[in-house]
Design a protein around this motif. Structure first.
Motif, PDB file in Angstrom:
ATOM      1  N   GLU A  87       1.147 -10.792 -49.908  1.00  0.00           N
ATOM      2  CA  GLU A  87       2.281 -10.327 -50.707  1.00  0.00           C
ATOM      3  C   GLU A  87       1.971 -10.360 -52.197  1.00  0.00           C
ATOM      4  O   GLU A  87       2.535  -9.597 -52.965  1.00  0.00           O
ATOM      5  N   GLY A  88       1.104 -11.294 -52.606  1.00  0.00           N
ATOM      6  CA  GLY A  88       0.785 -11.407 -54.015  1.00  0.00           C
ATOM      7  C   GLY A  88      -0.338 -12.388 -54.252  1.00  0.00           C
ATOM      8  O   GLY A  88      -0.697 -13.167 -53.367  1.00  0.00           O
ATOM      9  N   VAL A  89      -0.894 -12.321 -55.442  1.00  0.00           N
ATOM     10  CA  VAL A  89      -1.993 -13.203 -55.837  1.00  0.00           C
ATOM     11  C   VAL A  89      -1.555 -14.066 -57.008  1.00  0.00           C
ATOM     12  O   VAL A  89      -0.796 -13.627 -57.879  1.00  0.00           O
ATOM     13  N   ILE A  90      -2.040 -15.301 -57.019  1.00  0.00           N
ATOM     14  CA  ILE A  90      -1.681 -16.222 -58.098  1.00  0.00           C
ATOM     15  C   ILE A  90      -2.549 -15.904 -59.311  1.00  0.00           C
ATOM     16  O   ILE A  90      -3.773 -15.859 -59.218  1.00  0.00           O
ATOM     17  N   VAL A  91      -1.904 -15.664 -60.449  1.00  0.00           N
ATOM     18  CA  VAL A  91      -2.625 -15.353 -61.681  1.00  0.00           C
ATOM     19  C   VAL A  91      -2.492 -16.451 -62.730  1.00  0.00           C
ATOM     20  O   VAL A  91      -3.220 -16.456 -63.719  1.00  0.00           O
ATOM     21  N   GLN A  92      -1.562 -17.394 -62.491  1.00  0.00           N
ATOM     22  CA  GLN A  92      -1.355 -18.462 -63.475  1.00  0.00           C
ATOM     23  C   GLN A  92      -0.694 -19.663 -62.824  1.00  0.00           C
ATOM     24  O   GLN A  92       0.078 -19.523 -61.893  1.00  0.00           O
ATOM     25  N   ARG A  93      -1.035 -20.839 -63.354  1.00  0.00           N
ATOM     26  CA  ARG A  93      -0.399 -22.101 -62.937  1.00  0.00           C
ATOM     27  C   ARG A  93       0.091 -22.799 -64.194  1.00  0.00           C
ATOM     28  O   ARG A  93      -0.584 -22.794 -65.218  1.00  0.00           O
ATOM     29  N   ASN A  94       1.271 -23.432 -64.090  1.00  0.00           N
ATOM     30  CA  ASN A  94       1.837 -24.152 -65.225  1.00  0.00           C
ATOM     31  C   ASN A  94       2.240 -25.554 -64.751  1.00  0.00           C
ATOM     32  O   ASN A  94       3.089 -25.688 -63.882  1.00  0.00           O
ATOM     33  N   ILE A  95       1.597 -26.562 -65.322  1.00  0.00           N
ATOM     34  CA  ILE A  95       1.948 -27.960 -65.042  1.00  0.00           C
ATOM     35  C   ILE A  95       2.354 -28.585 -66.368  1.00  0.00           C
ATOM     36  O   ILE A  95       1.518 -28.800 -67.240  1.00  0.00           O
ATOM     37  N   ARG A  96       3.631 -28.850 -66.510  1.00  0.00           N
ATOM     38  CA  ARG A  96       4.162 -29.448 -67.740  1.00  0.00           C
ATOM     39  C   ARG A  96       3.629 -28.748 -68.995  1.00  0.00           C
ATOM     40  O   ARG A  96       3.088 -29.384 -69.891  1.00  0.00           O
ATOM     41  N   ARG A  97       3.749 -27.442 -69.002  1.00  0.00           N
ATOM     42  CA  ARG A  97       3.361 -26.576 -70.122  1.00  0.00           C
ATOM     43  C   ARG A  97       1.848 -26.458 -70.325  1.00  0.00           C
ATOM     44  O   ARG A  97       1.401 -25.903 -71.327  1.00  0.00           O
ATOM     45  N   LYS A  98       1.064 -26.990 -69.413  1.00  0.00           N
ATOM     46  CA  LYS A  98      -0.388 -26.778 -69.448  1.00  0.00           C
ATOM     47  C   LYS A  98      -0.682 -25.616 -68.509  1.00  0.00           C
ATOM     48  O   LYS A  98      -0.496 -25.712 -67.307  1.00  0.00           O
ATOM     49  N   ILE A  99      -1.150 -24.522 -69.092  1.00  0.00           N
ATOM     50  CA  ILE A  99      -1.312 -23.274 -68.356  1.00  0.00           C
ATOM     51  C   ILE A  99      -2.780 -23.039 -68.016  1.00  0.00           C
ATOM     52  O   ILE A  99      -3.662 -23.262 -68.841  1.00  0.00           O
ATOM     53  N   LYS A 100      -3.012 -22.584 -66.786  1.00  0.00           N
ATOM     54  CA  LYS A 100      -4.351 -22.196 -66.335  1.00  0.00           C
ATOM     55  C   LYS A 100      -4.245 -20.807 -65.727  1.00  0.00           C
ATOM     56  O   LYS A 100      -3.318 -20.527 -64.973  1.00  0.00           O
ATOM     57  N   HIS A 101      -5.201 -19.937 -66.048  1.00  0.00           N
ATOM     58  CA  HIS A 101      -5.217 -18.571 -65.538  1.00  0.00           C
ATOM     59  C   HIS A 101      -6.263 -18.428 -64.439  1.00  0.00           C
ATOM     60  O   HIS A 101      -7.297 -19.104 -64.467  1.00  0.00           O
ATOM     61  N   TYR A 102      -6.004 -17.520 -63.494  1.00  0.00           N
ATOM     62  CA  TYR A 102      -6.910 -17.259 -62.377  1.00  0.00           C
ATOM     63  C   TYR A 102      -7.258 -15.776 -62.358  1.00  0.00           C
ATOM     64  O   TYR A 102      -6.500 -14.945 -62.873  1.00  0.00           O
TER      65      TYR A 102
END
Length: 113
Positions: A87-102
């Motif tokens: 259905e979709g792909v993960i492009v970003q994660r946010n943990i307590r305003r710390k962002i990681k891109h995929y």
């Protein structure tokens, strides 16, 4: 004819369990890009036999795909013989305003092994 393009907009979800820890801890926010395709190693939202899952999509050298939970307490799921749709792909994660891109369209999210 008017076509609504919102079907292709990014959306966010909150992770509710520990199946994808440590990379995606419970309560972190993931941003999903609607897509039915990805490269091996991408993190996906996928429906398998009517159940919606968040897992890592892995394709082996013979072209067989499986879903892998990062937490070893959850089993891998072979996709052959199932009714499944990404259905979709993960492009970003946010943990307590710390962002990681995929990078879901590059093998292993563009990370060097």
């Amino acid at each position: 004819m008017t076509q609504d393009c919102s079907y292709n907009e990014l959306y966010a979800l909150q992770v509710l369990d520990d199946s994808m820890e440590p990379e995606f801890p419970a309560k972190c926010i993931i941003v999903i890009e609607p897509s039915e395709v990805c490269a091996s190693g991408a993190y996906v939202i996928i429906t398998v036999d009517g159940e919606r899952l968040f897992r890592q999509w892995i394709r082996d050298g013979q072209g067989h795909a499986q879903l892998v939970a990062l937490n070893p307490q959850y089993p891998s799921i072979a996709l052959s013989g199932t009714n499944h749709k990404i259905e979709g792909v993960i492009v970003q994660r946010n943990i307590r305003r710390k962002i990681k891109h995929y990078k879901p369209y590059e093998e292993n999210n563009g990370l060097v092994s």
